[in-house]
Design a protein around this motif. Sequence first.
Motif, PDB file in Angstrom:
ATOM      1  N   ASN A 269      -1.811 -13.715  10.295  1.00  0.00           N
ATOM      2  CA  ASN A 269      -1.812 -12.324  10.767  1.00  0.00           C
ATOM      3  C   ASN A 269      -3.065 -12.098  11.605  1.00  0.00           C
ATOM      4  OD1 ASN A 269      -1.990  -9.502  11.048  1.00  0.00           O
ATOM      5  ND2 ASN A 269      -0.840  -9.183   9.150  1.00  0.00           N
ATOM      6  N   ARG A 270      -2.892 -12.053  12.908  1.00  0.00           N
ATOM      7  CA  ARG A 270      -4.041 -11.951  13.808  1.00  0.00           C
ATOM      8  C   ARG A 270      -4.705 -10.581  13.748  1.00  0.00           C
ATOM      9  NH1 ARG A 270      -4.221 -16.321  17.244  1.00  0.00           N
ATOM     10  NH2 ARG A 270      -2.342 -17.630  17.266  1.00  0.00           N
ATOM     11  N   ASP A 271      -3.974  -9.569  13.318  1.00  0.00           N
ATOM     12  CA  ASP A 271      -4.568  -8.239  13.216  1.00  0.00           C
ATOM     13  C   ASP A 271      -5.518  -8.132  12.025  1.00  0.00           C
ATOM     14  OD1 ASP A 271      -3.185  -7.376  15.459  1.00  0.00           O
ATOM     15  OD2 ASP A 271      -1.449  -6.725  14.271  1.00  0.00           O
ATOM     16  N   LYS A 272      -5.199  -8.829  10.936  1.00  0.00           N
ATOM     17  CA  LYS A 272      -6.019  -8.739   9.726  1.00  0.00           C
ATOM     18  C   LYS A 272      -7.018  -9.889   9.601  1.00  0.00           C
ATOM     19  CE  LYS A 272      -2.530  -6.242   7.045  1.00  0.00           C
ATOM     20  NZ  LYS A 272      -1.724  -6.229   5.803  1.00  0.00           N
ATOM     21  N   SER A 273      -6.784 -11.007  10.278  1.00  0.00           N
ATOM     22  CA  SER A 273      -7.700 -12.143  10.224  1.00  0.00           C
ATOM     23  C   SER A 273      -8.820 -11.931  11.229  1.00  0.00           C
ATOM     24  CB  SER A 273      -6.958 -13.450  10.522  1.00  0.00           C
ATOM     25  OG  SER A 273      -5.924 -13.664   9.592  1.00  0.00           O
TER      26      SER A 273
ATOM     27  N   ARG B 166       5.515  -4.697  -0.489  1.00  0.00           N
ATOM     28  CA  ARG B 166       5.628  -6.112  -0.825  1.00  0.00           C
ATOM     29  C   ARG B 166       6.927  -6.305  -1.592  1.00  0.00           C
ATOM     30  NH1 ARG B 166       1.162  -6.627  -3.167  1.00  0.00           N
ATOM     31  NH2 ARG B 166       0.011  -7.793  -1.589  1.00  0.00           N
TER      32      ARG B 166
ATOM     33  N   THR C 169      -5.768 -21.757  12.615  1.00  0.00           N
ATOM     34  CA  THR C 169      -4.519 -21.064  12.941  1.00  0.00           C
ATOM     35  C   THR C 169      -3.520 -22.030  13.568  1.00  0.00           C
ATOM     36  OG1 THR C 169      -5.670 -18.947  13.241  1.00  0.00           O
ATOM     37  CG2 THR C 169      -3.511 -19.190  14.293  1.00  0.00           C
TER      38      THR C 169
ATOM     39  N   THR D 172       2.410 -18.391   9.446  1.00  0.00           N
ATOM     40  CA  THR D 172       1.920 -17.485  10.470  1.00  0.00           C
ATOM     41  C   THR D 172       0.668 -16.772   9.985  1.00  0.00           C
ATOM     42  OG1 THR D 172       4.189 -17.109  11.238  1.00  0.00           O
ATOM     43  CG2 THR D 172       2.509 -15.537  11.957  1.00  0.00           C
TER      44      THR D 172
ATOM     45  N   GLU E 105       0.460 -14.040   7.110  1.00  0.00           N
ATOM     46  CA  GLU E 105       1.438 -12.970   7.254  1.00  0.00           C
ATOM     47  C   GLU E 105       2.705 -13.277   6.472  1.00  0.00           C
ATOM     48  OE1 GLU E 105       3.427 -10.252  10.807  1.00  0.00           O
ATOM     49  OE2 GLU E 105       2.290 -12.054  11.292  1.00  0.00           O
ATOM     50  N   LYS E 106       2.998 -12.430   5.478  1.00  0.00           N
ATOM     51  CA  LYS E 106       4.219 -12.566   4.661  1.00  0.00           C
ATOM     52  C   LYS E 106       4.392 -14.003   4.198  1.00  0.00           C
ATOM     53  CE  LYS E 106       6.608  -8.720   6.941  1.00  0.00           C
ATOM     54  NZ  LYS E 106       7.798  -8.292   7.692  1.00  0.00           N
TER      55      LYS E 106
ATOM     56  N   ASP F 180      -5.770 -14.152   6.817  1.00  0.00           N
ATOM     57  CA  ASP F 180      -4.662 -13.484   6.142  1.00  0.00           C
ATOM     58  C   ASP F 180      -3.358 -14.106   6.634  1.00  0.00           C
ATOM     59  OD1 ASP F 180      -3.787 -10.875   4.541  1.00  0.00           O
ATOM     60  OD2 ASP F 180      -2.471 -11.058   6.280  1.00  0.00           O
TER      61      ASP F 180
END
Length: 481
Positions: A314-318, A134, A302, A312, A199-200, A197
């Motif tokens: 985060n589709r991997d963590k959401s 981070r 989303t 954005t 993203e950034k 989540d």
Amino acid sequence: MNMEPETGLSMATQDTDRSAGMPNTTSDGSGRNPREHGDGVLVAAMGWDHFRSETTSAAGGMNAVVERENMTEALRRVERNKGAAGIDQMPVRALRPFLKEHWSRIKEELLSGRYRPSPVRDVMIPKPGGQGVRTLGIPTVVDRLIQQALHQVLSPIFDPFFSDHSYGFRPGRSAHQAVRQARAYVSGGRRWVVDMDLEKFFDTVNHDIVMSRVGRRVGDRRVLAVIRRYVQAGTMMGGVASPRPEGTPQGGPLSPLLSNILLDDLDKELERRGHAFCRYADDCNIYVQSRRAGERVLASITRYLTTRLTLTVNRDKSTVDRPWRRTFLGYSMTFHRQPRLKVAPASVQRLKRKLRVLFRRGRGRNLGRFITEDLKPLLQGWISYFRLAEVTGLFEERDGWLRRKLRNLLWRQWKRTGTRARKLMHRGLDAVRAWCSATNGRGPWWNSGASHMNQAFPKSYFDRCGLVSLLDALRRLQRVS
């Protein structure tokens, strides 16, 4: 701090007004980033004078920011929080002497709209669990002071209009309230969670959108100008300065407030749709009654974040999942109809990693000082945050692990067989057992868990040394609360 009497103010230049995020309107009142006001009315079409009358420009003006009492309080908070130095390497302890000499100039620049913040110093810190790094932007201590003064003035203006479901970085709000509310939703039958989540988040914030939201309630163009400059403050890494086309530095006192201002649009949209949710900064959980409903909510929110706020997801963590399989602000919960709160496994692993680092530093040190100077502050802070936990087996397990690690330190420090036997006899073991234990040929970790070390150094010994028992501390805190 040498705060001189208020002086006359000069109006900011047109260039400052544009940099502050004022609407870029055409003759018909439309603009590239028109602001909404009330029920969809465009502020740009209403005109600046009308917009100013609808905002708290006097309360949120630069005069209030540089007022003596506000700046003195900001200085106290910056000194109390300490923190690392910025690109100028000025430590916090040097701030007060610096202000005695330079405050008059800084104040005049703020009032005239000419103040320019310094670039921030980028620092990379690892994320929990080894999930990348981070980026923190460390402002200079002078900029931290000004940001803190701005925060103290702007927070009372914006906070009353924030959603009741927003808990992060707000006076009178806490992560504990968010966790309790999440459990209440699950107890009420909403046994699926949309865990979102961003993203950034701090790296992708659109500057114009942030400034348009700030401009809804702040009418002083000098305040808007300096906030935009802080949002756009460049970064300094390895002696090279870089501009910041998007995102806002994460690390200054102003960034949490700006994140709440921007994400308040998300809160209002979720409220308009009637959703049950908890948001803490950019961590947002929405509680629904079925997986199908959760997937529908995740898809629609989303789209909203992408199109309206240019953020954005985060589709991997959401994901949509059961609450007891997810972590929210370090907590999880059981699967019962009336769920009980527990410490999430990831939080336990983070504590264990921190403790292992401390124990490596503690080799060869006096045990009492190591406990009071290193272990005690960490354990007290950890148990204070996780005092809501209702599943206590973990705390008893951690206590046993901690005492074993301390016995391991002692066994390693003794080194020689004779020393180990004498120390065990000094702690009350008979000579035969002490010598048998000292010459057993086993390693330090085995001996630290063996009966002879447990008898020689029981829990009461470590209590007298000041070691925080997580289980005892949890019970005390829960009795008080």
